[in-house]
Design an enzyme around this catalytic site. Structure first.
Site, PDB file in Angstrom:
ATOM      1  N   TYR A  68      -2.152  -1.036  10.363  1.00 15.89           N
ATOM      2  CA  TYR A  68      -2.097  -1.170   8.909  1.00 15.89           C
ATOM      3  C   TYR A  68      -0.744  -0.701   8.382  1.00 15.89           C
ATOM      4  O   TYR A  68      -0.111  -1.376   7.555  1.00 15.89           O
ATOM      5  CB  TYR A  68      -3.228  -0.357   8.284  1.00 15.89           C
ATOM      6  CG  TYR A  68      -3.465  -0.628   6.819  1.00 15.89           C
ATOM      7  CD1 TYR A  68      -4.155  -1.767   6.409  1.00 15.89           C
ATOM      8  CD2 TYR A  68      -3.029   0.258   5.843  1.00 15.89           C
ATOM      9  CE1 TYR A  68      -4.394  -2.019   5.068  1.00 15.89           C
ATOM     10  CE2 TYR A  68      -3.255   0.018   4.498  1.00 15.89           C
ATOM     11  CZ  TYR A  68      -3.944  -1.119   4.118  1.00 15.89           C
ATOM     12  OH  TYR A  68      -4.170  -1.366   2.784  1.00 15.89           O
ATOM     13  N   SER A  87       0.880  -1.170   0.000  1.00 11.97           N
ATOM     14  CA  SER A  87       0.000   0.000   0.000  1.00 11.97           C
ATOM     15  C   SER A  87       0.909   1.209   0.000  1.00 11.97           C
ATOM     16  O   SER A  87       2.095   1.119   0.349  1.00 11.97           O
ATOM     17  CB  SER A  87      -0.871   0.003   1.258  1.00 11.97           C
ATOM     18  OG  SER A  87      -1.493   1.267   1.469  1.00 11.97           O
TER      19      SER A  87
END
Length: 265
Positions: free
Chosen positions: A160, A147
């Protein structure tokens, strides 16, 4: 990209491939001849039906497995089943992931553990099982969907960001350890991607701002990135396809943003 069946004879296992980026990637790779191992948290009947649809649409082998990636033993069974059923895992795409947002000091322990397990540990365990057969064949492609949050941070995303930074790191190790065996390992780092999961966030933003959905979508995207459009899932799939080709054989250990210039700032 050429439309030739350049991946004929290869098998791709894509985690989280019953929707979104994973499903789009499965279609792109199948179009180019790859056999497909689908994975996702859907009912087994639905997953098996999807596999049959891939077989009839693309003339390939396909299978489905709904393994819980939070359990290492389930990952081992998934990989063994794929190798047993379709012969190998030549292309491993780690795409599955979950999210929870909260300040670091208030972040629930169980959410932290789940995000690390699925977003990071599962990447390690699938690679650990796939690499030996890739070595035997002298060819392999590992593409881990990290990401933009594997490169930079955002508020309320401690777990995350930790997991995705970890994905970037472990991918580099895989690239170094397997460079002489015809195996490449890369991370891709998407920013905003136009999937159904983001729609609720956009609508909530629109409601709070009192603006139309389309304007809210543009405004939300440009809070982070310069290009005012979200990437489409199939564009992520096309980048993954490129990394599977011979043209990309010397790209390994890279962390490739596809983020609308988010990390250029």
């Amino acid at each position: 990209m050429t439309t030739a069946k350049q991946l004929s004879g290869k098998t791709a296992l894509i985690t989280g491939s019953t929707s979104g980026i994973g499903l789009a990637t499965a279609h792109v790779l199948a179009q180019h001849g790859a056999n497909i191992v689908l994975h996702g948290l859907v009912a087994d009947e639905e997953g098996q039906a999807m596999a049959k649809e891939f077989e009839s649409s693309y003339g390939i082998q396909a299978m489905f497995n709904g393994a819980n990636l939070a359990q290492p033993e389930a990952i081992s069974a998934l990989m063994d089943s794929a190798i047993r059923t379709v012969g190998a895992v030549d292309i491993l795409v780690n795409n599955a992931g979950i999210q929870h947002t909260e300040t670091l000091e208030a972040f629930p322990e169980e959410k932290w553990q789940a995000i690390i397990a699925i977003n990071l540990s599962a990447v390690f365990f699938t690679m650990q099982k796939a690499i030996p057969t890739m070595k035997q064949k002298g060819w392999g492609r590992i593409i881990n969907v990290a990401s933009v949050h594997g490169l930079v941070a955002s508020l309320k995303k401690s777990a995350y960001c930790a997991a995705k930074h970890g994905v970037v790191g472990v991918t580099k190790v895989a690239a170094l350890e397997n460079a002489e065996y015809g195996i490449t390992a890369n991370s891709i780092c998407p920013g905003w991607v136009d999937t159904p999961l983001i729609s609720a966030q956009i609508q909530d933003f629109a409601d709070k701002q009192g603006i139309e959905y389309a304007q809210a979508k543009r405004d939300l995207v440009t809070t982070k990135q310069a290009i005012p459009d979200m990437a489409q899932p199939n564009q992520i799939g096309e980048l993954i396809l490129f990394l599977c080709t011979d043209a990309a054989r010397n790209i390994s250990g890279a962390s490739l943003p596809i983020d609308g210039a988010w990390t250029a700032q």
